[in-house]
Write a protein that holds these residues in place. Structure first.
Motif, PDB file in Angstrom:
ATOM      1  N   GLU A   1       0.970  -1.071   0.092  1.00 54.31           N
ATOM      2  CA  GLU A   1      -0.082  -0.067   0.158  1.00 54.31           C
ATOM      3  C   GLU A   1       0.710   1.338  -0.064  1.00 54.31           C
ATOM      4  O   GLU A   1       0.878   2.194  -0.832  1.00 54.31           O
ATOM      5  CB  GLU A   1      -0.908  -0.092   1.222  1.00 54.31           C
ATOM      6  CG  GLU A   1      -2.093  -1.002   1.077  1.00 54.31           C
ATOM      7  CD  GLU A   1      -2.909  -0.836   2.353  1.00 54.31           C
ATOM      8  OE1 GLU A   1      -2.850  -0.050   3.147  1.00 54.31           O
ATOM      9  OE2 GLU A   1      -3.740  -1.780   2.518  1.00 54.31           O
TER      10      GLU A   1
ATOM     11  N   MET B   1       0.855   3.956  -2.809  1.00 52.04           N
ATOM     12  CA  MET B   1       0.797   5.277  -2.701  1.00 52.04           C
ATOM     13  C   MET B   1       1.699   6.349  -3.141  1.00 52.04           C
ATOM     14  O   MET B   1       1.513   7.495  -3.655  1.00 52.04           O
ATOM     15  CB  MET B   1       0.503   5.555  -0.992  1.00 52.04           C
ATOM     16  CG  MET B   1       0.098   6.841  -0.645  1.00 52.04           C
ATOM     17  SD  MET B   1      -1.715   7.648  -1.696  1.00 52.04           S
ATOM     18  CE  MET B   1      -2.787   6.238  -1.141  1.00 52.04           C
TER      19      MET B   1
ATOM     20  N   SER C   1       0.866  12.030  -9.614  1.00 49.15           N
ATOM     21  CA  SER C   1       0.256  13.329  -9.430  1.00 49.15           C
ATOM     22  C   SER C   1       0.966  14.644  -9.634  1.00 49.15           C
ATOM     23  O   SER C   1       0.675  15.552  -9.875  1.00 49.15           O
ATOM     24  CB  SER C   1      -0.540  13.421  -8.094  1.00 49.15           C
ATOM     25  OG  SER C   1      -1.007  14.587  -7.678  1.00 49.15           O
TER      26      SER C   1
ATOM     27  N   GLN D   1      -7.204  16.638  -8.694  1.00 45.41           N
ATOM     28  CA  GLN D   1      -7.493  16.904  -7.364  1.00 45.41           C
ATOM     29  C   GLN D   1      -8.984  17.098  -6.889  1.00 45.41           C
ATOM     30  O   GLN D   1      -9.341  16.617  -5.990  1.00 45.41           O
ATOM     31  CB  GLN D   1      -6.434  18.193  -6.998  1.00 45.41           C
ATOM     32  CG  GLN D   1      -4.988  17.977  -7.067  1.00 45.41           C
ATOM     33  CD  GLN D   1      -4.453  16.808  -6.597  1.00 45.41           C
ATOM     34  OE1 GLN D   1      -4.458  16.462  -5.329  1.00 45.41           O
ATOM     35  NE2 GLN D   1      -3.898  15.688  -7.260  1.00 45.41           N
TER      36      GLN D   1
ATOM     37  N   ASP E   1     -11.451  15.783  -8.391  1.00 44.49           N
ATOM     38  CA  ASP E   1     -12.201  14.453  -8.577  1.00 44.49           C
ATOM     39  C   ASP E   1     -11.685  13.775  -7.057  1.00 44.49           C
ATOM     40  O   ASP E   1     -12.770  13.094  -6.494  1.00 44.49           O
ATOM     41  CB  ASP E   1     -11.612  13.914  -9.755  1.00 44.49           C
ATOM     42  CG  ASP E   1     -12.243  14.106 -10.970  1.00 44.49           C
ATOM     43  OD1 ASP E   1     -13.047  15.024 -11.062  1.00 44.49           O
ATOM     44  OD2 ASP E   1     -11.469  13.773 -11.981  1.00 44.49           O
ATOM     45  N   TYR E   2     -10.777  13.741  -6.623  1.00 46.14           N
ATOM     46  CA  TYR E   2     -10.160  13.125  -5.444  1.00 46.14           C
ATOM     47  C   TYR E   2     -10.830  13.837  -4.280  1.00 46.14           C
ATOM     48  O   TYR E   2     -11.319  12.980  -3.301  1.00 46.14           O
ATOM     49  CB  TYR E   2      -8.618  13.337  -5.119  1.00 46.14           C
ATOM     50  CG  TYR E   2      -7.882  12.464  -6.207  1.00 46.14           C
ATOM     51  CD1 TYR E   2      -8.161  11.482  -6.788  1.00 46.14           C
ATOM     52  CD2 TYR E   2      -6.431  12.802  -6.308  1.00 46.14           C
ATOM     53  CE1 TYR E   2      -7.366  10.760  -7.682  1.00 46.14           C
ATOM     54  CE2 TYR E   2      -5.508  12.105  -7.227  1.00 46.14           C
ATOM     55  CZ  TYR E   2      -5.892  11.180  -7.673  1.00 46.14           C
ATOM     56  OH  TYR E   2      -5.155  10.330  -8.644  1.00 46.14           O
TER      57      TYR E   2
ATOM     58  N   ALA F   1     -14.448  12.637  -4.442  1.00 45.35           N
ATOM     59  CA  ALA F   1     -14.796  11.120  -4.196  1.00 45.35           C
ATOM     60  C   ALA F   1     -14.252  10.628  -2.573  1.00 45.35           C
ATOM     61  O   ALA F   1     -14.364   9.674  -2.169  1.00 45.35           O
ATOM     62  CB  ALA F   1     -13.851  10.439  -4.947  1.00 45.35           C
TER      63      ALA F   1
ATOM     64  N   GLN G   1     -11.279  10.941  -1.418  1.00 49.21           N
ATOM     65  CA  GLN G   1     -10.021  10.158  -1.666  1.00 49.21           C
ATOM     66  C   GLN G   1      -8.995  11.036  -1.207  1.00 49.21           C
ATOM     67  O   GLN G   1      -8.028  11.431  -1.948  1.00 49.21           O
ATOM     68  CB  GLN G   1      -9.876   9.640  -2.900  1.00 49.21           C
ATOM     69  CG  GLN G   1     -10.730   8.708  -3.505  1.00 49.21           C
ATOM     70  CD  GLN G   1     -10.759   8.136  -4.804  1.00 49.21           C
ATOM     71  OE1 GLN G   1      -9.925   8.852  -5.681  1.00 49.21           O
ATOM     72  NE2 GLN G   1     -11.129   6.918  -5.056  1.00 49.21           N
TER      73      GLN G   1
ATOM     74  N   ASP H   1      -6.409  10.578   0.735  1.00 50.19           N
ATOM     75  CA  ASP H   1      -5.011  10.114   0.980  1.00 50.19           C
ATOM     76  C   ASP H   1      -4.342  10.230  -0.674  1.00 50.19           C
ATOM     77  O   ASP H   1      -3.233  10.014  -0.649  1.00 50.19           O
ATOM     78  CB  ASP H   1      -5.094   8.646   1.474  1.00 50.19           C
ATOM     79  CG  ASP H   1      -5.735   7.990   0.502  1.00 50.19           C
ATOM     80  OD1 ASP H   1      -6.734   8.228   0.178  1.00 50.19           O
ATOM     81  OD2 ASP H   1      -5.621   6.657   0.258  1.00 50.19           O
ATOM     82  N   ARG H   2      -5.117  10.281  -1.615  1.00 55.75           N
ATOM     83  CA  ARG H   2      -4.560  10.437  -3.071  1.00 55.75           C
ATOM     84  C   ARG H   2      -4.115  12.179  -3.314  1.00 55.75           C
ATOM     85  O   ARG H   2      -3.626  12.315  -4.328  1.00 55.75           O
ATOM     86  CB  ARG H   2      -5.675   9.892  -3.987  1.00 55.75           C
ATOM     87  CG  ARG H   2      -5.891   8.296  -3.793  1.00 55.75           C
ATOM     88  CD  ARG H   2      -6.490   7.908  -4.600  1.00 55.75           C
ATOM     89  NE  ARG H   2      -5.849   7.410  -5.872  1.00 55.75           N
ATOM     90  CZ  ARG H   2      -5.951   6.942  -6.962  1.00 55.75           C
ATOM     91  NH1 ARG H   2      -7.264   6.760  -7.325  1.00 55.75           N
ATOM     92  NH2 ARG H   2      -5.229   6.730  -7.913  1.00 55.75           N
TER      93      ARG H   2
END
Length: 163
Positions: free
Chosen positions: A6, A10, A17, A32, A34-35, A38, A40, A42-43
């Protein structure tokens, strides 16, 4: 072992990114967003997000100063050469006041420190007004002759010459 995979995954997401940030800012911004939508978190490319957010604030401050420079230059030209007042100068004054008003409505905190920004803008406005009018800098006030209210508020209609 799963934790290591993981972590490695990541790291690749963050690297992709970051590479996208350098290659295509708009695509990176959309990614960004979109993350965020959602959930997300951590992304997210947090370091670059912080950089971009800080830049946005700086951009608004630079726009305010630039618009004040243009506004003050035209006010100075208008006051220094009343016989040469034109509809174009008055139109520029009205336009810059409106755009500054829009900026302040969108970001009221820009009012903080605005007198200092106006002072800096005034110094540039005097130089530009002198160049555009052919007058010496000494023909213009040495210090900002307008208060913030008179800079920002619309004036009663004044009839410019037909120039």
């Amino acid at each position: 072992r799963a934790g290591k995979r993981e972590g490695a995954g990541m790291a690749k997401v963050l690297e992709r990114s970051s590479n996208l940030y350098d290659a295509d800012l708009l695509a990176w911004l959309e990614q960004q967003a979109d993350y965020l939508r959602a959930g997300q978190l951590d992304r997210l490319d947090v370091a670059h997000l912080i950089e971009e957010l800080e830049e946005m604030g700086g951009s608004q401050r630079r726009e305010l100063k630039s618009r004040l420079e243009i506004l003050l230059m035209h006010m100075l030209k208008r006051d220094a050469q009343p016989r040469w007042r034109s509809r174009s100068w008055q139109s520029t004054i009205v336009k810059q006041r409106a755009r500054i008003g829009d900026l302040l409505e969108q970001s009221p905190s820009l009012r903080n420190g605005m007198e200092e920004v106006a002072q800096k803008a005034f110094a540039v406005a005097v130089k530009r007004a002198a160049i555009e009018t052919g007058l010496k800098r000494s023909a213009f006030p040495a210090t900002l002759p307008y208060g913030l209210a008179s800079i920002l508020e619309d004036e009663p209609d004044t009839a410019p010459t037909d120039r």
